[in-house]
Design a protein around this motif. Structure first.
Motif, mmCIF file in Angstrom:
data_model
loop_
_atom_site.group_PDB
_atom_site.id
_atom_site.type_symbol
_atom_site.label_atom_id
_atom_site.label_comp_id
_atom_site.label_asym_id
_atom_site.label_seq_id
_atom_site.Cartn_x
_atom_site.Cartn_y
_atom_site.Cartn_z
ATOM 1 N N ASP A 190 0.860 -1.185 0.000
ATOM 2 C CA ASP A 190 0.000 0.000 0.000
ATOM 3 C C ASP A 190 0.898 1.237 0.000
ATOM 4 O O ASP A 190 1.834 1.325 0.794
ATOM 5 C CB ASP A 190 -0.883 -0.021 1.230
ATOM 6 N N ASN A 202 -2.583 4.725 0.898
ATOM 7 C CA ASN A 202 -3.869 4.380 0.308
ATOM 8 C C ASN A 202 -3.958 2.878 0.189
ATOM 9 O O ASN A 202 -2.943 2.205 -0.023
ATOM 10 C CB ASN A 202 -4.004 5.014 -1.076
ATOM 11 N N SER A 203 -5.149 2.374 0.314
ATOM 12 C CA SER A 203 -5.359 0.937 0.152
ATOM 13 C C SER A 203 -4.980 0.533 -1.265
ATOM 14 O O SER A 203 -5.397 1.175 -2.229
ATOM 15 C CB SER A 203 -6.834 0.599 0.397
ATOM 16 N N ARG A 204 -4.218 -0.527 -1.381
ATOM 17 C CA ARG A 204 -3.829 -0.985 -2.715
ATOM 18 C C ARG A 204 -5.064 -1.358 -3.529
ATOM 19 O O ARG A 204 -5.077 -1.195 -4.751
ATOM 20 C CB ARG A 204 -2.885 -2.182 -2.593
ATOM 21 N N ASP A 255 -8.019 0.022 -3.430
ATOM 22 C CA ASP A 255 -8.614 1.251 -3.980
ATOM 23 C C ASP A 255 -7.815 1.741 -5.185
ATOM 24 O O ASP A 255 -8.373 2.183 -6.188
ATOM 25 C CB ASP A 255 -8.634 2.346 -2.908
ATOM 26 N N SER A 288 -5.161 -7.869 -8.009
ATOM 27 C CA SER A 288 -6.077 -7.387 -6.982
ATOM 28 C C SER A 288 -6.838 -8.548 -6.366
ATOM 29 O O SER A 288 -7.077 -8.581 -5.168
ATOM 30 C CB SER A 288 -7.054 -6.364 -7.593
ATOM 31 N N ILE A 308 -1.036 -8.791 3.225
ATOM 32 C CA ILE A 308 -1.642 -7.490 3.533
ATOM 33 C C ILE A 308 -1.304 -7.081 4.955
ATOM 34 O O ILE A 308 -0.896 -7.910 5.770
ATOM 35 C CB ILE A 308 -3.178 -7.523 3.331
ATOM 36 N N LEU A 347 -7.288 0.466 6.991
ATOM 37 C CA LEU A 347 -6.607 0.719 5.716
ATOM 38 C C LEU A 347 -7.410 0.223 4.524
ATOM 39 O O LEU A 347 -7.494 0.892 3.502
ATOM 40 C CB LEU A 347 -5.212 0.064 5.744
ATOM 41 N N TYR A 348 -8.026 -0.955 4.673
ATOM 42 C CA TYR A 348 -8.682 -1.554 3.515
ATOM 43 C C TYR A 348 -10.195 -1.324 3.485
ATOM 44 O O TYR A 348 -10.907 -1.989 2.732
ATOM 45 C CB TYR A 348 -8.354 -3.048 3.459
ATOM 46 N N ARG A 405 -8.858 -11.152 -1.141
ATOM 47 C CA ARG A 405 -10.154 -10.548 -0.884
ATOM 48 C C ARG A 405 -11.250 -11.589 -1.150
ATOM 49 O O ARG A 405 -11.145 -12.396 -2.087
ATOM 50 C CB ARG A 405 -10.354 -9.268 -1.686
#
Lengths: 1103, 680
Positions: B165, B181-183, B185, B230, B236, B243-244, B264
């Motif tokens: 991130d 920033n969240s990866r 996003d 993604s 993570i 963060l996420y 995810r």
């Protein structure tokens, strides 16, 4: 512009002056001892008529034929004498000259003032002092002579840069070099021959520098060159010859120790290195015909290649000045040529200089002057450094100390294996440092023409209008040629030259225009209120263009002349070329300024100065800067209550306060524009063709808010003369604060930029300066004087913006080989010039380890070296447990945070490169016609970062393996030893302890060098810089040959240096921003060109 | 009195004239510095700004970050030197990295993307561009805009892969407040932006766009790749609250060092995007295609043909993107690929036959011996057991830790011997392009996606296209696989197809098997070493044998550069080795030593008893008994260190990230920290 000029011309002719009947009076002005006084002023009281004496002391002046005419005589250092003419036509005068310099004229911005009326801090040195012992660069002659002015030359190269710092300098990212004005025009000190200097005045506080506004923050050096004089034509000649000899060479290992060291080092790097080395020298298992093995080399004397690389040289200088003229027209012509040969092969500085000055009285109250100067410089020298190594010159000692004829093994080994692959530069005669330097010709040429036209118009009594128009044009050429040896364009098998070499050819020109206009009004309100008001305006504009071509791989039949003449003839099949052109952004300044000097009762002096500068380097909203200053002086000794203090001749107290600016940045920093990419690496390639590219013109993020860096100076000083002028001196205490530092600042890379310029942080300099001079003894034949100055300056970083880490590095060893990469740091509360590193604590010994079956396991509680040390040659996977780095012989560092591992957390400030005090002193004696002088200068309390030493304390792979080392490595830790002619790896604790009982330096087989206190040394020194002995031939002899004055002299430069520093020379400033470090890398000694000891014989002749 | 008055008036008038300077006097500019409008006046001028971006990517981004450690940090590839700090990231020991270890690469990626973003903004403001967008016309302007946006996305993609991130969207302005920033996003945002530009870009071959520039073909593949990354497994952070956002995760293994291995929960949505756009890359392949036949009369290895294009300094038709490079030059461009990852050479830095090749990329012997089928043409074209001596002679590689011809068996995909002629003037300067993405990779990513989505038939078909090229027939096709077996087969095919190309470690990470695979290869090596130690050889399940010793001899071949293998000639087996005939290059002919330039090898794949009759016979024929596997035994600690030693159990989260450099950490007011046990 043009219309203004016509207007001026019309004005000039719009009035005339009537003259009445006159007669001429002549005479001679001499000193108390009967010596002719040159340049004494003779004036007619109540009129504007004034003249000065010629070199024989004679004058001639027109006076009204009627009335009570009184002549006034004055001379620097004497009281004014008034003599009524009383009908005579010849008036001779004796003026008693004292040692006092109170009546000396001091040059300040846009005017002059007598020293006794000075309110600011100004240090001066006269042309006479500079000419006593001439040097190539006038700045060198200033060294140690001016309080508050530090002069450090880069190193011993001809044409070396010289750093002048006035009171330390407040800037970090910007230049700290003072504004140097030669006859009012920005210039270079090295362009002016020493014997053409009339005086050098250095303005140190805002009271005197604020009149230069945005350019005054680092002080102002005003050089006044000799002007034309009326009277009999005189010719003076100044010549000298100088013999330069190296003061010191690096001491490298002698043949036997070299073999022992490099043999072991080669073994540590593997068989492929060891075997050819043994074959070459006939060692160990490969003795060959050298049955004696390594012992055969005992007592062999070193073949020191340093002596081929740099050795004795001869320089010379001839100068001639012709001056003469009438009351109305005065002319000076001067020519000078210097050929300063460096001690290194292919290094020299040559300068030809011609000056012409004319002063023409157009009307009684209007004088027009022209001052032109042409300088032609040729400079051959560029001592570039290579990371991890140094310069070719400074590392010449790494070449094998055994001459080819003394090699006892198999010479064929030179051309085989790893010697052939990695060892050429330190093993092969035809790639020796001498051969490579001799094949590199970095020639820079420059020509500069400067003309100043000025007009002085005495408008009405007391009101003078002065206009000064100057222009200068410079042309530069860069003609760098490197030949086949330098570029390795030789077929080593046949010795045939494959290509001739590479050429870099650049041409540039620059121009500058300046026009200043001042009005000066001198008036008295009454006897006790005197005022001098100056108002002025100045515009300045400068710019330039450049083109550059680089081409490589010229065919073998070319030489450098043909390559420069036919640069497109490089071999296009293997070679390449680049070319580029540029136009610089003009630098423009528009200024208005004023100054009021007010004298109350001739005891209380006030000066108020103000300047407004507009500069093109800033965004429109921040263009204008305003610089006010004020000063007060009190002639305490003129107070009635002081009259009873008989030993006190003069005492003046001064105080000043003011603001000055520094605009020394590039013009392109406030807006983001694009520029063409010249570096071919940044031109993308498609289908093997380079694609033109645009890059941003500046790699820094544009900051439209940039404004001036402002320095506030505060100064309290006193000038005094004691004991009937036998002793005089000055003491100044100052505190300068530089705010809104224009600093290159690190910004987070997520912006797409890593740096920007911003006005952040503050620095200060506080200090005390003391200078004294006096007459020690004086009699009919003898005169002994002495002088000296001492300066204490404490620089300080007052604060930095929170996002500035202050870390920066020289990476002299290369990014992968220097630990830490950031070996310098800016720390609030400390001065600039702090070195950061590890604290050396000795050597790991077997006692620090548990030894088991060949493996050394660190004992509990003993800190290990961090993984930054990486590869250590000679150690196998079995020598240490996995994950451990320490091994007997490696350097031990202090574990500052006690976590058992030497890493980033154990870094601290290990050296301060700033002196506690610096200064100089001199002793001069004259006995009849013999003059003698010695000049010392010193620096005390500063440290030096001796990278040359650290560079021998580690073990680069491949090309580094066969290098000879500095002599100190004789006592480094050994893990190999020579026993019975064989190289043996020492493994057990007993073996290691026995061989290393006297080891004083660590094992140097590590590829990464830790910057530690091992490389920090005391840099204090006292140098007998100059010794002069002169003899002026008696007039009785010289006058027969119509010679006015003939002096012959001998001098020695750099005769003696007392220092504990182990490097070549403790005066270190070779590379103040090594590898483009973002902040100053003060005190780094890496790749320096040694200073010469020089013996001079010269003569001054005038007739 | 009158005169004085006139003088006063004159002076005052004069002074007034000086105050009337031209108002714009202080506006200084130079024709050397031009403005935004000037550099974007035409498409060809605009490309010059992107020319810098591509070049900066080549010079400052590709080395120092992923290209150095990606290809040497897997269960198939390793670094050759012992106790080096060069491979700390590759072996997953992030705690030992210094915070600014890759500051240059990190900053340069941002510099490149910031410039691309600036250029994109300038193009977006142009009327001609807006008109083309409004009418949906593909033009030079829309291509350039797409290229700039692709550059930006490509750089961010590389940042996330290597730093996790990161701060997003702060380019080209001075920032005081920024955070991580969240990866996920950032990935969403990049995918969205690329979907917009992709339809208006040129396919390969259109508008003179070759694989040395970003095309629609590449942009499609990049969207697919970003979606795949993604949706795939990755490590993570658990140490940064919130963060996420509301993304949910399926975790694997244990949570350590403030991080966990997870993917995810809605990963399939991303696999679907990946499927769509990887397919689009194949559909929009333009002039690109999988090379399935060999046009050379003297060789038949279509797989090797792709790499030969690089050696021939040409664009391979299989490439979707290869970073343009150039030979020679006053200052060399970064030609690291063959130097760092090519076939090793002991040659000197200049004028050698051939010059030095460091060879940072070594193949773990269990892969060479145990994973390849002997009929697979990929093996010899991918892995070499010999290097160059630098004097025109071939040299057996050694398993003793080190570099050049020491350090183990190496990659064979880039070999300066295969250039025509080799660039002998200077090392690191041969000018081969940098490989980035090729069609086989895209096809096998699509196979991976389809296997995960349960579209087994399509996946098998894609894998078999690759295998048929490798074997020259369909006899080695995979059949009837599905589920985990299919996924494993795709993973294995990617390993062998793309060996040394920097993809293996990412394949393992995405598949969720990284730590298991690490432990497996460590154990396999240990077993091999034990056998070598105790028996003198080890036999792999495919029948291949690695022995402690081999027998070699220098022999003469008329053409010392060899091609397809011939198992009847020990100098021609394995194939694709030998040496260029340097005596034909006049500048270097003098350096060529001897006449027997080739190495004949016996016992490379079978056991020869050192005390037996065959060994004696070979020795009497001039063969020399040479250390082989025994050097692994003697230096096993080095191998243990260099093979993923940061993974000690199958449940460890793989910590494969680089530290965000100190300048970005320290100015963030605590909002940006390094996780995963990296230094702060």
């Amino acid at each position: 512009m043009k219309s203004k000029f016509y207007f001026l011309v019309v004005l000039l002719f719009s009035f005339t002056t009537a003259m009445s009947q006159n007669k001429t009076i002549t005479g001679r002005v001499t000193s108390g001892s009967g010596e002719a006084l040159t340049g004494a002023t003779v004036s007619v009281r109540g009129t504007k008529t004034v003249t000065s004496t010629n070199s024989a002391g004679n004058y001639s002046i027109e006076v009204p034929s009627t009335g009570n005419v009184v002549l006034e005589f004055s001379y620097v250092g004497s009281k004014k004498v008034s003599i009524p003419v009383e009908g005579r036509s010849n008036v001779d005068v004796k003026l008693s000259v004292t040692a006092s310099t109170l009546n000396d004229v001091v040059v300040i911005g846009y005017g002059t003032v007598k020293r006794k009326d000075l309110t600011g801090a100004v240090a001066s040195v006269s042309g006479k002092e500079i000419a006593t012992a001439p040097v190539a660069n006038v700045a060198q002659a200033m060294q140690g002579k001016l309080p508050g002015v530090s002069v450090v030359s880069q190193d011993g190269r001809p044409g070396a840069d010289i750093a002048i710092r006035v009171r330390g300098g407040g800037s970090i990212s910007q230049s700290n070099q003072p504004l140097i004005l030669i006859d009012g025009v920005p210039g270079t000190l090295s362009d002016i021959p020493a014997d053409q200097v009339q005086s050098i005045d250095v303005l140190k506080d805002a009271s005197s520098t604020a009149i230069y506004g945005s350019r005054g923050a680092n002080g102002v050096v005003l050089v006044t060159t000799k002007g034309a004089k009326a009277g009999k034509t005189t010719v003076s000649l100044n010549s000298y010859v100088k013999f330069n000899t190296p003061a010191k060479y690096m001491k490298a290992l002698d043949p036997y120790d070299y073999l022992k060291y490099v043999w072991a080092n080669a073994a540590a790097n593997g068989n492929a290195f060891q075997i050819p080395f043994e074959q070459l020298y006939g060692l160990g298992a490969n003795t060959g015909n050298n049955t004696g093995g390594i012992d055969s080399y005992k007592n062999l004397t070193s073949d020191d290649i340093q002596k081929q690389v740099y050795n004795n040289s001869t320089s010379w200088n001839h100068g001639m000045t012709l001056t003469g003229g009438t009351d109305k027209t005065k002319i000076l012509f001067s020519a000078d040529y210097i050929d300063d040969e460096g001690m290194k092969i292919n290094s020299y500085f040559k300068r030809a200089n011609v000056a012409f000055k004319l002063a023409q009285k157009v009307f009684d109250n209007v004088t027009f002057s022209l001052d032109t100067r042409y300088t032609n410089n040729q400079n051959m020298d560029n001592e570039g450094t290579t990371n991890g190594y140094g310069s070719l010159l400074s590392t010449a000692y790494t070449f094998r100390p055994i001459a080819t004829s003394h090699i006892l093994g198999d010479l064929n080994a030179l051309t085989q294996g790893n010697i052939e692959q990695y060892g050429k530069n330190v093993m092969w005669d035809n790639y020796s440092p001498a051969a490579r330097i001799g094949d590199y010709f970095p020639l820079s040429l420059s020509q500069n023409f400067q003309g100043i036209a000025s007009l002085d118009w005495k408008v009405v009594k007391g009101l003078t209008y002065h206009s000064d128009f100057s222009m200068n044009t410079s042309w530069g050429q860069q003609k760098y040629w490197s030949g086949a040896i330098y570029n390795n364009y030789i077929d080593d098998a046949t010795g045939e030259q494959l290509y001739a070499g590479n050429a870099t050819y650049g041409k540039s020109d620059s121009w500058g225009l300046r026009w200043s206009n001042t009005l000066n009004y001198d008036f008295n309100i009454n006897n006790s209120n005197q005022l001098n008001i100056l108002a002025g305006q100045e515009v300045y504009n400068s710019g330039g263009t450049g083109i550059s071509i680089q081409a490589n791989h010229f065919p073998a039949n070319f030489d450098k002349q043909t390559a420069f003449a036919q640069i497109n003839q490089y071999d296009q099949t293997v070679g390449s070329s680049t070319f580029s052109s540029s136009v610089s952004t003009p630098n423009r300044i528009n200024s208005y300024f004023g100054r009021v000097n007010y004298s109350l009762l001739d005891k209380y002096l006030f000066t108020v100065t103000f300047r407004a500068d507009g500069s093109s380097k800033f965004a429109p909203t921040n263009r204008w800067g305003y610089f006010p200053a004020g000063a007060f002086a009190w002639k305490l000794s003129d107070e009635p209550f002081m009259k009873t203090v008989l030993w006190l001749d003069n005492l003046k107290l001064r105080a000043s306060y003011g603001e000055v600016g520094n605009n020394g940045i590039n013009s392109n920093l406030w807006s983001q524009s694009w520029g063409s990419v010249t570096d071919q690496r940044y031109q993308y390639a498609i289908n093997r063709e380079r694609q033109s590219a645009y890059d941003l013109a500046s790699s820094t993020l544009a900051n439209p808010n940039l404004k001036w860096e402002t320095t506030i100076t505060r100064d309290i000083g006193t000038d005094f003369t004691l004991f009937k002028s036998r002793l005089s001196g000055t003491v100044d205490v100052y505190w300068n604060t530089t705010k809104d530092l224009l600093m290159l600042t690190t910004i987070p890379g997520i912006t797409g930029f890593t740096s920007t310029y911003a006005n952040i942080g503050q620095t200060s300099n506080k200090g005390v300066e003391l200078s004294l001079s006096g007459t020690i003894y004086e009699s009919k034949d003898w005169r002994v004087t002495a002088g000296g100055n001492i300066n204490f300056n404490k620089g300080n970083v007052d604060n930095l913006a929170p996002n500035v880490t202050g870390l920066y590095g020289t990476v002299w060893g290369g990014t992968a080989a220097t630990y830490p990469v950031n070996d310098y740091i800016l720390l609030p509360g400390h001065p600039v010039g702090l070195v950061r590193g590890l604290t050396y604590e000795g050597i790991y010994t077997p006692a620090d380890f548990d030894y088991n079956n060949g493996t050394y396991t660190l004992k509990k509680g003993i800190a290990d070296i961090g993984s930054w040390i990486t590869v250590i040659h000679g150690l196998t996977a079995n020598d240490r447990p996995s994950g451990q780095n320490a091994y007997p012989g490696l350097p031990k560092y202090k574990d500052l945070n006690g976590d058992g591992i030497i890493d980033d957390k154990d870094l601290s400030v290990i050296g301060n490169m700033n002196p506690i005090h610096t200064g100089g002193f001199n002793l001069n004696a004259t006995y009849k016609s013999i003059d003698f002088g010695v000049y010392f200068n010193w620096s005390y309390g500063n440290q030096i970062y001796n990278a040359n030493k650290l560079a021998t304390l580690y073990g680069p792979k491949e090309a580094g393996v066969y290098q000879n080392k500095l002599d100190i490595m004789k006592n480094s830790y050994k893990i190999y030893d020579v026993q019975n002619g064989q190289l043996v790896r020492l493994t057990t604790p007993d073996q290691l302890n026995a061989a290393n009982a006297n080891a004083s330096l660590p094992l140097a087989y590590n590829e990464v060098i830790g910057v530690s206190t091992l490389g920090i040394e005391d840099g204090s020194y006292l140098r007998l810089n100059t010794l002069v002995l002169g003899y002026t031939l008696p007039k009785s002899i010289t006058s027969k040959a119509k010679i006015n004055n003939l002096r012959i002299y001998g001098s020695i430069y750099n005769l003696l240096t007392i220092t504990g520093y182990s490097g070549l020379d403790p005066e270190v400033n070779a590379d103040p921003s090594h590898n483009n470090a973002i902040y100053p890398t003060t005190g780094l000694d890496f790749g320096t060109y040694p200073r010469a000891r020089s013996f001079v014989v010269g003569l001054n002749l005038s007739f | 009195m009158m005169k004085r008055l006139i003088n006063y008036i004159a002076v005052i008038t004069l002074c007034i004239t000086f105050t009337q300077c031209k108002k714009n006097f202080l506006d200084a500019s130079s024709p050397s510095n031009v403005d935004d409008k000037f550099v974007t006046s035409t498409p060809s001028e605009t490309f010059k700004t992107l020319s810098w971006c591509y070049a900066n990517y080549r010079q400052n981004c590709i080395m120092g970050t992923y290209r150095w450690n990606d290809p040497i940090g897997s269960d198939a590839e390793m670094y050759p030197e012992q106790s080096s700090s060069n491979n700390l990231n590759a072996i997953l020991q992030p705690d030992l990295l210094s915070i600014d270890a890759v500051a240059g690469g990190f900053n340069s990626l941002y510099t490149t993307l910031a410039r691309a973003a600036k250029v994109a903004n300038l193009i977006a403001g142009k009327e001609a561009y807006q008109k083309d967008v409004a009418s949906g016309t593909v033009s030079d302007w829309t291509q350039l805009y797409g290229e700039a946006m692709t550059m930006k996305a490509f750089c961010y993609f590389n940042l996330i892969k290597h730093f996790g991130d990161v701060p997003y969207g702060y380019e080209n302005s001075y920032v005081e407040n920024y955070s991580l920033n969240s990866r996920f996003d950032i990935y969403d945002s990049l995918i969205a932006s690329l979907k917009v530009v992709e339809p208006l870009m040129y396919k390969l071959g259109e508008g003179n766009i070759t694989a040395e520039r970003f095309s629609r073909t590449f942009c499609d593949a990049l969207i697919g790749e970003i979606a795949l990354y993604s949706g795939g497994y990755q490590t993570i952070r658990t140490d940064v609250t919130g963060l996420y956002g509301n993304v949910n995760f399926d975790k694997k293994g244990t949570e350590q060092h403030g991080c966990v291995y997870a993917r995810r929960s809605d990963y399939k949505n991303y696999y679907k995007i990946a499927e769509q756009y990887l397919q689009a890359a194949i559909d929009n392949e333009g002039t690109a295609h999988l090379i399935t036949s060999d046009d050379r009369s003297y060789a038949n290895n279509p797989f090797q043909r792709h790499f030969q294009y690089f050696a021939d300094l040409q664009v391979s038709p299989e490439s979707i993107f290869q970073l343009g490079n150039i030979q020679g030059g006053l200052i060399a461009t970064t030609s690291e690929y063959p130097y760092a990852f090519g076939r090793p050479s002991d040659g000197g830095s200049s004028n050698a036959a051939p010059t030095k090749t460091f060879g940072a990329l070594r193949i773990i012997p269990t892969v060479y011996y145990g994973d390849y089928d002997n009929a697979d043409k990929k093996r010899d074209a991918s892995v070499t057991v010999t290097g160059s001596k630098g004097d025109g002679n071939e040299k057996m590689l050694s398993f003793v830790p080190g570099n050049k011809t020491s350090g183990g068996i190496a990659t064979n995909k880039w070999d300066e011997n295969r250039m025509n002629p080799p660039y002998i003037t200077a090392q690191r300067n041969s000018g081969m392009d940098w490989p980035v993405l090729r069609m086989a990779d895209v096809m096998l990513m699509l196979a991976e996606v389809k296997a995960e989505l349960g579209e087994s038939g399509d996946a098998v078909n894609l894998v078999n296209q690759i295998r048929e090229r490798a074997f020259g027939n369909s006899g080695h096709d995979i059949v009837g696989l599905s589920g985990d077996a299919l996924k494993a087969a795709v993973l294995e095919e990617r390993k062998l197809e793309l060996l040394g190309e920097g993809t293996r470690r990412w394949d393992l990470i995405r598949s969720g098997t990284f730590s298991e695979a690490a432990i497996a290869v460590q154990q396999e090596m240990a077993t091999m070493v034990n056998d070598l130690k105790s028996r003198g050889y080890h036999t792999f399940s495919n029948g291949n044998v690695i022995s402690a010793y081999i027998w070699i001899k220098m022999v003469h071949l008329d053409n010392p550069l060899t091609y397809d293998p011939d198992s009847t000639n020990p100098a021609l087996y394995p194939g694709w080795r030998g040496q260029y005939n340097y005596s034909t290059i006049p500048a270097i002919a003098g350096k060529v030593k001897g006449n027997n330039h080739n190495v004949a090898i016996e016992g490379l794949f079978r056991y020869i008893d050192p005390n037996g009759a065959e060994a004696a016979s070979l020795q009497s024929n001039g063969y020399v008994k040479t250390n082989w596997g025994i050097d692994i035994v003697n230096n096993f600690t080095s191998y243990q260190h260099n093979i993923l030693s940061g993974i000690t159990s199958a449940g460890d989260p793989p910590r494969y990230y680089w530290p965000i450099p100190s300048a970005t950490i320290s100015s963030s007011k605590g909002k940006v920290t390094n996780g995963y046990g990296l230094p702060n």
